[in-house]
Design a protein around this motif. Structure first.
Motif, PDB file in Angstrom:
ATOM      1  N   LYS A  95       0.856  -1.187   0.000  1.00 14.28           N
ATOM      2  CA  LYS A  95       0.000   0.000   0.000  1.00 14.28           C
ATOM      3  C   LYS A  95       0.891   1.236   0.000  1.00 14.28           C
ATOM      4  O   LYS A  95       1.782   1.356   0.840  1.00 14.28           O
ATOM      5  CB  LYS A  95      -0.889  -0.037   1.248  1.00 14.28           C
ATOM      6  CG  LYS A  95      -1.924   1.047   1.272  1.00 14.28           C
ATOM      7  CD  LYS A  95      -2.915   0.829   2.418  1.00 14.28           C
ATOM      8  CE  LYS A  95      -3.897   1.988   2.436  1.00 14.28           C
ATOM      9  NZ  LYS A  95      -4.115   2.481   3.798  1.00 14.28           N
ATOM     10  N   GLU A 216       3.247  -1.292   3.925  1.00 16.19           N
ATOM     11  CA  GLU A 216       2.801   0.066   3.661  1.00 16.19           C
ATOM     12  C   GLU A 216       3.982   1.020   3.593  1.00 16.19           C
ATOM     13  O   GLU A 216       4.899   0.933   4.414  1.00 16.19           O
ATOM     14  CB  GLU A 216       1.917   0.499   4.842  1.00 16.19           C
ATOM     15  CG  GLU A 216       0.671   1.219   4.445  1.00 16.19           C
ATOM     16  CD  GLU A 216      -0.172   1.553   5.660  1.00 16.19           C
ATOM     17  OE1 GLU A 216      -0.105   2.714   6.097  1.00 16.19           O
ATOM     18  OE2 GLU A 216      -0.880   0.660   6.165  1.00 16.19           O
ATOM     19  N   ASN A 218       4.434   5.259   3.279  1.00 17.33           N
ATOM     20  CA  ASN A 218       3.732   6.541   3.251  1.00 17.33           C
ATOM     21  C   ASN A 218       4.713   7.701   3.141  1.00 17.33           C
ATOM     22  O   ASN A 218       5.686   7.763   3.891  1.00 17.33           O
ATOM     23  CB  ASN A 218       2.895   6.694   4.531  1.00 17.33           C
ATOM     24  CG  ASN A 218       1.806   5.639   4.611  1.00 17.33           C
ATOM     25  OD1 ASN A 218       1.023   5.469   3.676  1.00 17.33           O
ATOM     26  ND2 ASN A 218       1.767   4.903   5.717  1.00 17.33           N
TER      27      ASN A 218
END
Ligand code: MTE
Ligand code: MO
Length: 239
Positions: A95, A216, A218
């Motif tokens: 992600k 993930e 970010n």
């Protein structure tokens, strides 16, 4: 308790950095720290981050090592905080979010279609051991370009499916030419012990910054903390 498997024949290299950073760690077991918690990016950490960040040379590459220097693969320590081997969740994909134009999920195949980078360097764990392997994958900077990361994202946060393990990095270190999302080691796909299917690898940070078992990534305007960072370890942790 963190797990350190394959403890045999691990070289106990007391480097300058482990002498500086690991004094507390070395008196206790593994990456467990007796150092008092200062809170994430406390005053000392901020000074440290500024100093180390100012010294950081974005274009300086760590020396690559010849194949003879490689640690025999079975002797490369395997280190994770979970009580048992972290296994890849079904339908795994990475992600990607934060300040990016195209947030979403990237499969391993998507990542493998991006330019491949490979290098053989020495790994430094704050605990005192070091080992050499070659790693291949895609540069964080190439992923950032692919998803359209905003220049205001000065930090990169990485999260794992290993007991909530995570860390966050300053942008210059994350975008360094030798910082990659690695999907392979020593010419093979990553093994479960070393972070399958995808982990961070880098020439510019200590071992605990290289999040394995990624789920993930970010791109953020502010630094966040990290698993060991919240347990008293230095946030910047440059080598
Ligand atoms: N998810 C996750 N990533 C992690 C860790 C961990 O426990 N869990 N340990 C860190 C530490 S302290 C080190 S030294 C390296 C070890 O990588 P290796 O197991 O491939 O040697 O992974 C880092 N990344
Ligand atoms: Mo480590």
């Amino acid at each position: 308790m963190p797990r350190l498997l394959v403890p045999s024949r691990r070289p106990l290299l007391l480097t300058r950095r482990s002498a500086l950073l690991g004094a507390a760690a070395l008196t206790t077991s593994a990456c467990d720290s007796a150092r008092p918690r200062e809170g994430f990016l406390g005053a000392m950490e901020r000074v440290n981050q500024r100093l180390q960040g100012a010294l950081f040379a974005e274009d300086r590459l760590a020396p690559e090592l010849p194949p003879e220097e490689a640690t025999p693969p079975g002797d490369f320590p395997q280190y994770f905080v979970s009580e048992s081997m972290p296994l890849v969740p079904q339908g795994w994909a990475l992600k990607v979010g934060g300040l990016v134009e195209r947030p979403g999920m990237l499969s391993l195949e998507d990542l493998q279609r991006l330019p491949r980078t490979e290098y053989r360097i020495r790994h430094h764990c704050v605990e005192g051991w070091s080992a050499v392997a070659s790693w291949h994958g895609v540069r964080v900077s190439d992923v950032a370009r692919y998803v359209g990361a905003d220049p205001r994202a000065g930090y990169v946060e990485l999260r794992s499916f290993d007991s909530g393990y995570w860390s966050s990095w300053d942008r210059p270190s994350a975008f360094h030419a030798q910082t990659i999302l690695a999907y392979g080691m020593n010419g093979q796909p990553l093994s479960p012990a070393h972070g399958a299917p995808l982990r961070l690898y880098s020439a510019v940070k200590l071992g605990y910054k290289m999040v394995k078992y990624l789920t993930e990534v970010n791109f953020l305007p502010e630094p966040t903390g990290g698993y060991w960072e919240e347990r008293g370890y230095e946030w910047y942790a440059g080598v």
